[in-house]
Scaffold this motif. Structure first.
Motif, PDB file in Angstrom:
ATOM      1  N   ILE A 187      99.860  52.763  25.847  1.00  0.00           N
ATOM      2  CA  ILE A 187      99.298  52.674  27.190  1.00  0.00           C
ATOM      3  C   ILE A 187      97.779  52.608  27.081  1.00  0.00           C
ATOM      4  O   ILE A 187      97.136  53.520  26.566  1.00  0.00           O
ATOM      5  CB  ILE A 187      99.713  53.878  28.052  1.00  0.00           C
ATOM      6  CG1 ILE A 187     101.231  53.900  28.249  1.00  0.00           C
ATOM      7  CG2 ILE A 187      99.008  53.825  29.413  1.00  0.00           C
ATOM      8  CD1 ILE A 187     101.743  55.049  29.111  1.00  0.00           C
ATOM      9  N   LYS A 188      97.216  51.508  27.544  1.00  0.00           N
ATOM     10  CA  LYS A 188      95.778  51.275  27.462  1.00  0.00           C
ATOM     11  C   LYS A 188      95.169  51.355  28.858  1.00  0.00           C
ATOM     12  O   LYS A 188      95.751  50.851  29.824  1.00  0.00           O
ATOM     13  CB  LYS A 188      95.488  49.904  26.855  1.00  0.00           C
ATOM     14  CG  LYS A 188      96.120  49.687  25.483  1.00  0.00           C
ATOM     15  CD  LYS A 188      95.891  48.270  24.987  1.00  0.00           C
ATOM     16  CE  LYS A 188      96.548  48.041  23.630  1.00  0.00           C
ATOM     17  NZ  LYS A 188      96.359  46.649  23.162  1.00  0.00           N
ATOM     18  N   ILE A 189      94.019  51.948  28.957  1.00  0.00           N
ATOM     19  CA  ILE A 189      93.318  52.055  30.242  1.00  0.00           C
ATOM     20  C   ILE A 189      92.016  51.264  30.179  1.00  0.00           C
ATOM     21  O   ILE A 189      91.207  51.446  29.276  1.00  0.00           O
ATOM     22  CB  ILE A 189      92.991  53.519  30.586  1.00  0.00           C
ATOM     23  CG1 ILE A 189      94.257  54.367  30.583  1.00  0.00           C
ATOM     24  CG2 ILE A 189      92.307  53.603  31.953  1.00  0.00           C
ATOM     25  CD1 ILE A 189      93.974  55.849  30.748  1.00  0.00           C
ATOM     26  N   ILE A 190      91.836  50.398  31.145  1.00  0.00           N
ATOM     27  CA  ILE A 190      90.587  49.653  31.302  1.00  0.00           C
ATOM     28  C   ILE A 190      89.980  50.048  32.642  1.00  0.00           C
ATOM     29  O   ILE A 190      90.636  49.960  33.679  1.00  0.00           O
ATOM     30  CB  ILE A 190      90.828  48.129  31.267  1.00  0.00           C
ATOM     31  CG1 ILE A 190      91.591  47.731  30.006  1.00  0.00           C
ATOM     32  CG2 ILE A 190      89.503  47.386  31.375  1.00  0.00           C
ATOM     33  CD1 ILE A 190      90.894  48.052  28.713  1.00  0.00           C
ATOM     34  N   GLN A 191      88.744  50.499  32.618  1.00  0.00           N
ATOM     35  CA  GLN A 191      88.073  50.896  33.852  1.00  0.00           C
ATOM     36  C   GLN A 191      87.081  49.820  34.287  1.00  0.00           C
ATOM     37  O   GLN A 191      86.391  49.218  33.464  1.00  0.00           O
ATOM     38  CB  GLN A 191      87.319  52.209  33.644  1.00  0.00           C
ATOM     39  CG  GLN A 191      88.219  53.412  33.403  1.00  0.00           C
ATOM     40  CD  GLN A 191      87.399  54.673  33.181  1.00  0.00           C
ATOM     41  OE1 GLN A 191      87.284  55.162  32.058  1.00  0.00           O
ATOM     42  NE2 GLN A 191      86.811  55.182  34.256  1.00  0.00           N
ATOM     43  N   GLN A 192      87.027  49.584  35.583  1.00  0.00           N
ATOM     44  CA  GLN A 192      86.033  48.670  36.137  1.00  0.00           C
ATOM     45  C   GLN A 192      85.685  49.129  37.544  1.00  0.00           C
ATOM     46  O   GLN A 192      86.424  49.878  38.180  1.00  0.00           O
ATOM     47  CB  GLN A 192      86.571  47.232  36.161  1.00  0.00           C
ATOM     48  CG  GLN A 192      87.772  46.999  37.067  1.00  0.00           C
ATOM     49  CD  GLN A 192      88.227  45.541  37.072  1.00  0.00           C
ATOM     50  OE1 GLN A 192      88.104  44.834  36.081  1.00  0.00           O
ATOM     51  NE2 GLN A 192      88.740  45.081  38.202  1.00  0.00           N
ATOM     52  N   ASP A 193      84.521  48.709  38.014  1.00  0.00           N
ATOM     53  CA  ASP A 193      84.168  48.959  39.408  1.00  0.00           C
ATOM     54  C   ASP A 193      85.157  48.231  40.295  1.00  0.00           C
ATOM     55  O   ASP A 193      85.777  47.241  39.881  1.00  0.00           O
ATOM     56  CB  ASP A 193      82.747  48.458  39.699  1.00  0.00           C
ATOM     57  CG  ASP A 193      81.700  49.257  38.932  1.00  0.00           C
ATOM     58  OD1 ASP A 193      81.981  50.422  38.589  1.00  0.00           O
ATOM     59  OD2 ASP A 193      80.614  48.704  38.669  1.00  0.00           O
ATOM     60  N   ASN A 194      85.295  48.705  41.520  1.00  0.00           N
ATOM     61  CA  ASN A 194      86.273  48.104  42.427  1.00  0.00           C
ATOM     62  C   ASN A 194      85.964  46.635  42.688  1.00  0.00           C
ATOM     63  O   ASN A 194      84.957  46.290  43.294  1.00  0.00           O
ATOM     64  CB  ASN A 194      86.304  48.880  43.748  1.00  0.00           C
ATOM     65  CG  ASN A 194      87.330  48.328  44.712  1.00  0.00           C
ATOM     66  OD1 ASN A 194      86.998  47.836  45.779  1.00  0.00           O
ATOM     67  ND2 ASN A 194      88.590  48.394  44.335  1.00  0.00           N
ATOM     68  N   GLN A 195      86.847  45.767  42.180  1.00  0.00           N
ATOM     69  CA  GLN A 195      86.676  44.321  42.347  1.00  0.00           C
ATOM     70  C   GLN A 195      87.909  43.654  42.939  1.00  0.00           C
ATOM     71  O   GLN A 195      87.911  42.453  43.165  1.00  0.00           O
ATOM     72  CB  GLN A 195      86.355  43.677  40.991  1.00  0.00           C
ATOM     73  CG  GLN A 195      85.091  44.205  40.345  1.00  0.00           C
ATOM     74  CD  GLN A 195      84.874  43.618  38.964  1.00  0.00           C
ATOM     75  OE1 GLN A 195      84.974  42.401  38.778  1.00  0.00           O
ATOM     76  NE2 GLN A 195      84.579  44.465  37.989  1.00  0.00           N
ATOM     77  N   GLY A 196      88.961  44.431  43.145  1.00  0.00           N
ATOM     78  CA  GLY A 196      90.167  43.875  43.740  1.00  0.00           C
ATOM     79  C   GLY A 196      91.236  43.537  42.723  1.00  0.00           C
ATOM     80  O   GLY A 196      90.989  43.436  41.515  1.00  0.00           O
ATOM     81  N   VAL A 197      92.458  43.353  43.229  1.00  0.00           N
ATOM     82  CA  VAL A 197      93.613  43.133  42.365  1.00  0.00           C
ATOM     83  C   VAL A 197      93.501  41.849  41.549  1.00  0.00           C
ATOM     84  O   VAL A 197      93.975  41.778  40.409  1.00  0.00           O
ATOM     85  CB  VAL A 197      94.917  43.140  43.200  1.00  0.00           C
ATOM     86  CG1 VAL A 197      94.952  41.977  44.184  1.00  0.00           C
ATOM     87  CG2 VAL A 197      96.141  43.130  42.304  1.00  0.00           C
ATOM     88  N   SER A 198      92.861  40.827  42.104  1.00  0.00           N
ATOM     89  CA  SER A 198      92.742  39.559  41.379  1.00  0.00           C
ATOM     90  C   SER A 198      91.923  39.725  40.110  1.00  0.00           C
ATOM     91  O   SER A 198      92.321  39.267  39.025  1.00  0.00           O
ATOM     92  CB  SER A 198      92.085  38.500  42.277  1.00  0.00           C
ATOM     93  OG  SER A 198      92.877  38.262  43.412  1.00  0.00           O
ATOM     94  N   SER A 199      90.789  40.380  40.233  1.00  0.00           N
ATOM     95  CA  SER A 199      89.948  40.633  39.067  1.00  0.00           C
ATOM     96  C   SER A 199      90.683  41.489  38.041  1.00  0.00           C
ATOM     97  O   SER A 199      90.594  41.251  36.829  1.00  0.00           O
ATOM     98  CB  SER A 199      88.661  41.329  39.500  1.00  0.00           C
ATOM     99  OG  SER A 199      87.905  41.757  38.384  1.00  0.00           O
ATOM    100  N   ALA A 200      91.426  42.489  38.530  1.00  0.00           N
ATOM    101  CA  ALA A 200      92.157  43.371  37.627  1.00  0.00           C
ATOM    102  C   ALA A 200      93.219  42.608  36.854  1.00  0.00           C
ATOM    103  O   ALA A 200      93.397  42.801  35.642  1.00  0.00           O
ATOM    104  CB  ALA A 200      92.792  44.514  38.424  1.00  0.00           C
ATOM    105  N   ARG A 201      93.933  41.727  37.526  1.00  0.00           N
ATOM    106  CA  ARG A 201      94.957  40.929  36.840  1.00  0.00           C
ATOM    107  C   ARG A 201      94.333  40.000  35.804  1.00  0.00           C
ATOM    108  O   ARG A 201      94.844  39.858  34.686  1.00  0.00           O
ATOM    109  CB  ARG A 201      95.761  40.121  37.862  1.00  0.00           C
ATOM    110  CG  ARG A 201      96.745  40.953  38.667  1.00  0.00           C
ATOM    111  CD  ARG A 201      97.343  40.152  39.796  1.00  0.00           C
ATOM    112  NE  ARG A 201      98.418  40.883  40.480  1.00  0.00           N
ATOM    113  CZ  ARG A 201      98.907  40.540  41.669  1.00  0.00           C
ATOM    114  NH1 ARG A 201      98.405  39.483  42.306  1.00  0.00           N
ATOM    115  NH2 ARG A 201      99.879  41.248  42.215  1.00  0.00           N
ATOM    116  N   ASN A 202      93.232  39.355  36.170  1.00  0.00           N
ATOM    117  CA  ASN A 202      92.554  38.467  35.212  1.00  0.00           C
ATOM    118  C   ASN A 202      92.088  39.244  33.981  1.00  0.00           C
ATOM    119  O   ASN A 202      92.196  38.765  32.844  1.00  0.00           O
ATOM    120  CB  ASN A 202      91.358  37.785  35.882  1.00  0.00           C
ATOM    121  CG  ASN A 202      91.765  36.755  36.915  1.00  0.00           C
ATOM    122  OD1 ASN A 202      92.852  36.190  36.854  1.00  0.00           O
ATOM    123  ND2 ASN A 202      90.891  36.511  37.880  1.00  0.00           N
TER     124      ASN A 202
END
Length: 231
Positions: free
Chosen positions: A63-78
């Motif tokens: 299980i890997k965790i990637i953190q990012q500022d809130n950019q929306g589901v599209s950015s997260a999927r990409n």
């Protein structure tokens, strides 16, 4: 439980889902065949979502965790696609649950047909307030084979059973060439891009393969599956 890993990277965009993410992850770590990796994109959650993810990640090294500022589901999927290392990808919504036998079913299909590129499955809804009772039920073999994704798409459209949401299929990672761009209902555009390029495809017609949690405001309550489909 089988210890065999699958050829699947699971990608889960996560944003403020502390009440549901444990159900989702439990359905994955209890698979008969485990995913190669589970990539959780924490999209700037402000609740305890990240803490829950970290608890699971500390116990399960896949299980890997990637953190990012809130950019929306599209950015997260990409972002998840960029990181994925397996040959196949499965997107899951962070408040959904998959049958404990789904990845084993896919892996069995891939073993039977190594050229398989697209594995489309059925699903059912469940209420936001409760988890389904049959998520661990063994799935019987009910699937149909198609020589191309277009043949499968035609079959589904004729039976009014096509849905463009991206959590309804496992696909070969190389088929993903159209990024999510943040538009409403963009699942449909990405799904059509993937299925139209796929060759050997399976349709796994079992409603207990995937359990989709319904919220009162969910877009899933709106019949939008045909917006981008013209026959």
């Amino acid at each position: 439980m089988m210890n065999k890993d699958t050829h699947v990277s699971v990608i889960i965009p996560c944003y403020n889902v502390r009440d549901y993410i444990d159900n989702c992850l439990d359905s994955l770590i209890n698979q008969q065949c485990l995913p190669k990796e589970i990539i959780c994109i924490d999209d700037g959650s402000t609740d305890d979502t990240l803490l829950i993810l970290q608890k699971y990640s500390s116990k399960y090294n896949y299980i890997k965790i990637i953190q990012q500022d809130n950019q929306g589901v599209s950015s997260a999927r990409n972002r998840g696609i960029e990181i994925a290392t397996a040959d196949f990808v499965l997107f899951i919504d962070s408040d959904d649950i998959i049958n404990a036998n789904l990845l084993h079913q896919f892996e069995s299909s891939l073993t039977s047909d190594p050229n398989l590129e697209f594995f489309y499955f059925n699903y059912t809804f469940f209420d936001v307030s409760k988890a389904p009772q049959k998520s661990n039920k063994l799935i019987p073999l009910v699937q149909k084979k198609f020589e191309s994704g277009i043949d499968l798409l035609t079959y589904l459209l004729e039976r009014k059973n096509y849905s463009g949401v991206v959590w309804r299929y496992i696909f070969k990672r190389d088929l993903f060439t159209k990024n999510f761009i943040g538009k409403n209902h963009e699942d449909h555009l990405v799904s059509l891009s993937i299925i139209s390029k796929a060759r050997l495809s399976y349709y796994f017609n079992n409603k207990e393969a995937y359990f989709h949690r319904v919220h009162s405001s969910s877009l899933s309550n709106i019949n939008i599956d045909s917006i981008y489909v013209h026959t």
